[in-house]
Design a protein around this motif. Structure first.
Motif: not given
Length: 88
Positions: A24-48
């Motif tokens: 889980a800690p590694e996944c949270r770190s990866i998720f944070l990096d993804w969230a910082l680089s994602y250009q769309g609406v986060a909730a829509i991206g996460i659901a996709a």
């Protein structure tokens, strides 16, 4: 899925699912990096992303992290105030 598409710009989420024994800690770190680089609406991206990876176990740490990312945080509660900051 191609590495570096609009949904997963750096291919981070895809790679997280491929790492055996990821926690889980590694996944949270990866998720944070993804969230910082994602250009769309986060909730829509996460659901996709969750829809894209439905073939993965529901208890995979990355799936859990993504579902946690969709959770709406509780409204902050006011704590303290002047009375708490200024001695009588």
């Amino acid at each position: 899925m191609a590495k570096g598409d609009d949904l997963d710009p750096k291919g981070l989420i895809e790679e997280a699912y491929k790492i055996e024994g990821i926690a889980a800690p590694e996944c949270r770190s990866i998720f944070l990096d993804w969230a910082l680089s994602y250009q769309g609406v986060a909730a829509i991206g996460i659901a996709a992303l969750l829809a894209r990876h439905t073939d993965q176990p529901a208890d995979h740490p990355m799936s859990v992290t993504l579902r946690d990312g969709l959770a709406v945080p509780d409204a902050p509660k006011r704590r303290g105030g002047r009375r708490a900051r200024v001695p009588e």
